[in-house]
Design an enzyme around this catalytic site. Structure first.
Site, PDB file in Angstrom:
ATOM      1  CD  GLU A  40      -0.988  -1.531   1.101  1.00  0.00           C
ATOM      2  OE1 GLU A  40      -1.520  -2.147   0.143  1.00  0.00           O
ATOM      3  OE2 GLU A  40      -0.323  -0.492   0.950  1.00  0.00           O
ATOM      4  CG  HIS A  83       0.019   2.824   3.920  1.00  0.00           C
ATOM      5  ND1 HIS A  83      -0.828   1.836   3.490  1.00  0.00           N
ATOM      6  CD2 HIS A  83       0.137   3.691   2.896  1.00  0.00           C
ATOM      7  CE1 HIS A  83      -1.191   2.082   2.233  1.00  0.00           C
ATOM      8  NE2 HIS A  83      -0.608   3.207   1.854  1.00  0.00           N
ATOM      9  CD1 TRP A 140      -4.730  -0.307   1.925  1.00  0.00           C
ATOM     10  CD2 TRP A 140      -5.669   0.364   0.004  1.00  0.00           C
ATOM     11  NE1 TRP A 140      -5.112   0.999   2.078  1.00  0.00           N
ATOM     12  CE2 TRP A 140      -5.692   1.439   0.921  1.00  0.00           C
ATOM     13  CE3 TRP A 140      -6.229   0.553  -1.268  1.00  0.00           C
ATOM     14  CZ2 TRP A 140      -6.241   2.692   0.609  1.00  0.00           C
ATOM     15  CZ3 TRP A 140      -6.776   1.792  -1.589  1.00  0.00           C
ATOM     16  CH2 TRP A 140      -6.774   2.843  -0.645  1.00  0.00           C
ATOM     17  CG  ASP A 183       2.471   1.725   1.291  1.00  0.00           C
ATOM     18  OD1 ASP A 183       3.179   2.731   1.491  1.00  0.00           O
ATOM     19  OD2 ASP A 183       1.842   1.547   0.232  1.00  0.00           O
ATOM     20  CG  ASP A 235       1.622   6.360  -3.079  1.00  0.00           C
ATOM     21  OD1 ASP A 235       2.131   5.292  -2.737  1.00  0.00           O
ATOM     22  OD2 ASP A 235       0.519   6.754  -2.642  1.00  0.00           O
ATOM     23  CG  HIS A 270       2.743  -1.946  -1.164  1.00  0.00           C
ATOM     24  ND1 HIS A 270       1.432  -1.575  -1.337  1.00  0.00           N
ATOM     25  CD2 HIS A 270       2.888  -3.130  -1.814  1.00  0.00           C
ATOM     26  CE1 HIS A 270       0.813  -2.500  -2.051  1.00  0.00           C
ATOM     27  NE2 HIS A 270       1.663  -3.452  -2.337  1.00  0.00           N
ATOM     28  CG  ASP A 316       0.312   6.863   1.274  1.00  0.00           C
ATOM     29  OD1 ASP A 316       1.425   6.466   0.904  1.00  0.00           O
ATOM     30  OD2 ASP A 316      -0.743   6.246   1.059  1.00  0.00           O
ATOM     31  CE  LYS A 329      -3.511   5.608   2.833  1.00  0.00           C
ATOM     32  NZ  LYS A 329      -3.770   5.706   1.394  1.00  0.00           N
ATOM     33  CG  ASP A 342       1.770   1.426  -3.623  1.00  0.00           C
ATOM     34  OD1 ASP A 342       1.394   1.970  -4.693  1.00  0.00           O
ATOM     35  OD2 ASP A 342       1.018   1.315  -2.622  1.00  0.00           O
TER      36      ASP A 342
HETATM   37  C1  RNT Z   1      -3.068   2.775  -1.027  1.00  0.00           C
HETATM   38  C2  RNT Z   1      -2.238   1.557  -0.926  1.00  0.00           C
HETATM   39  C3  RNT Z   1      -2.401   0.579  -2.054  1.00  0.00           C
HETATM   40  C4  RNT Z   1      -2.463   1.220  -3.410  1.00  0.00           C
HETATM   41  C5  RNT Z   1      -2.395   0.262  -4.559  1.00  0.00           C
HETATM   42  C6  RNT Z   1      -2.811   0.891  -5.845  1.00  0.00           C
HETATM   43  O1  RNT Z   1      -2.794   3.696  -0.067  1.00  0.00           O
HETATM   44  O2  RNT Z   1      -0.909   1.892  -0.755  1.00  0.00           O
HETATM   45  O3  RNT Z   1      -1.395  -0.363  -1.979  1.00  0.00           O
HETATM   46  O4  RNT Z   1      -1.465   2.179  -3.568  1.00  0.00           O
HETATM   47  O5  RNT Z   1      -3.106  -0.866  -4.266  1.00  0.00           O
HETATM   48 ZN    ZN Z   2       0.495   0.265  -0.834  1.00  0.00          ZN
END
Ligand code: RNT
Ligand code: ZN
Length: 425
Positions: free
Chosen positions: A232, A268, A191, A265, A302, A292, A300, A234, A332
């Site tokens: 990955e 994302h 990523w 993810d 998290d 993720h 996003d 986004k 994640d």
């Molecule tokens: C970032 C991505 C990525 C990170 C990690 C730390 O937006 O989601 O996966 O969160 O690699």
């Molecule tokens: Zn991620």
């Protein structure tokens, strides 16, 4: 304190639940055997707010942000391993650890990202072996002076691009080294934050450069028994609001063309877009995927994963379609405002609960309703299933796997906080 489990009661609850599910043709013992085989890749970065162990002053960046300052975060690899092991001891089943390149152990040396070596991860391998865990891996293409202007593998400067290519080449080799040592392939996921804050004039150039850079990174064929590649995408990040180079279309195309893993993810995409709906489509075109599992709150963000409808939709897709061999489930999230071990345990336990709930569903019956066009019974049954005695099966699963039942795991977190975390600051 939180109530301790009472084995006899858990057993009683389980016997009752088993009968209730059997009435719908669901074999709960078979469900538990199936669940035990699924490994969740628990991400190391919840343990220290995505900081890592490089000897350079830690830089934030890359458009990701841990907020909060809960005391006691891991400051060394030993502390992080100790904390992760504590969390894993509260989670039923045998799982994996997801490592980032910035978590290498470099001793007193400054080892830049283009110089990381497999040996820097030997302690992690030994630790994983001792706990029977697999490990997954990620190059760290953020939080670095050469990523400060927001570009890495798609950078217009040849030297900077070459630096990140070297980092990613080494990361794949480290993934393979780890996978070989542990006898289980590491999923190495790329990523990168590359993107434009404001309206770009050239969207093609950076994407063409990224494609070439990835081709250079992936050039060396690695044994899939040791390493599996994932990419990955986004939609946007802080500082890349207008255009992310590694967009969904970009990586979906790249993964299909090269038959590698696509990483989805949950945070994302557009806030109303669910990754659950994408799984069945992309698995027609790529061999395997990486997830993720995260919890975006308005963006996003998290947040720690919980058993909400989004998570349930994801686990239902995996289980209803028997995708568990093709879907690698990674987590994640990074919340620095709560106890980090509790964050790990909450999110990982929730994900396993989601899988269990999906497995307890009489899917064939629901499919039959759907095929007959009987949407009345489909909807009504989906609602009825929500109040089935799932909790009793979950409790028994925890008991059977020798981890605390119910909220009892929080007692252990409290004790650990007092004995270990509180002594860190
Ligand atoms: C970032 C991505 C990525 C990170 C990690 C730390 O937006 O989601 O996966 O969160 O690699
Ligand atoms: Zn991620």
């Amino acid at each position: 304190m939180f109530p301790k489990n009472n084995e006899a009661q858990v057993q009683k609850g389980y016997d009752f639940a088993k009968e209730a599910y059997a009435a719908y043709g669901v074999d709960v013992d078979a469900v538990m055997a199936r669940l035990e085989k699924i490994a969740i890749s628990m991400h190391c970065w919840q343990g220290d707010d995505v900081v890592g162990f490089e000897k350079v002053e830690s830089l934030s960046g890359g458009g990701i942000q841990a907020t909060g300052n809960y005391p006691g975060k891991a400051r060394t690899a030993d502390e992080l391993r100790q904390d992760a092991a504590k969390a894993l001891s509260l989670i039923p089943g045998t799982h994996r650890l997801n490592l980032h390149a910035m978590y290498g152990e470099f001793g007193d040396k400054v080892v830049d990202r283009d110089a990381i070596e497999p040996e820097h991860f030997d302690n992690w391998i030994d630790w994983a072996k001792s706990l029977g865990l697999g490990i997954d891996f990620n190059p760290t293409c953020f939080a670095h002076p050469k990523a400060d202007d927001g570009f890495t593998l798609s950078h217009s400067d040849d030297g900077i691009r070459a630096f990140w290519i070297e980092h990613c080449i080494r990361s794949r080799q480290i993934g393979a080294y780890i996978g070989k040592a542990l006898g289980s392939p590491a999923v190495t996921n790329i990523w990168l934050p590359d993107g434009f804050k404001d309206i770009p004039v050239d969207r093609h150039g950076p994407r063409a450069r990224l494609e070439q850079a990835l081709d250079a990174v992936m050039k060396e064929k690695l044994d899939p028994q040791h390493n599996l590649d994932a990419v990955e995408c986004k939609l946007f990040g802080i500082g890349s609001e207008t255009c992310v180079i590694g967009s969904h279309e970009f990586y979906m195309g790249y993964a299909i063309k090269n038959q590698i893993l696509l990483c989805l993810d949950a945070g994302h995409f557009h806030p109303t877009e669910s990754i659950a709906d994408k799984i069945s489509s992309v698995l027609l075109y790529v061999p395997e995927i990486l997830l993720h599992v995260s919890r975006p709150v308005r963006w996003d963000s998290d947040h720690v994963v919980i058993l909400n409808d989004d998570l349930r939709a994801i686990t239902e897709e995996i289980i209803r379609n028997n995708y568990e061999k093709r879907v690698h489930i990674g987590l994640d999230f990074f919340d620095a405002s709560i106890n980090r071990i509790a964050a790990w345990a909450t999110g990982t336990r929730a994900t396993i609960k989601g899988l269990l709930l999906a497995m307890l569903e009489p899917t064939q019956m629901l499919r039959d309703f759907e095929l007959e066009g009987n949407y009345t019974d489909r909807l009504a049954m989906l609602e009825e299933l929500k109040t089935m005695p799932f909790g009793q099966v979950w409790d028994y699963y925890c008991l059977k796997n020798d981890v605390p039942v119910g909220a009892d795991w929080l007692n252990e977190v409290k004790a650990y906080e007092k004995d270990v975390l509180a002594k860190r600051d």
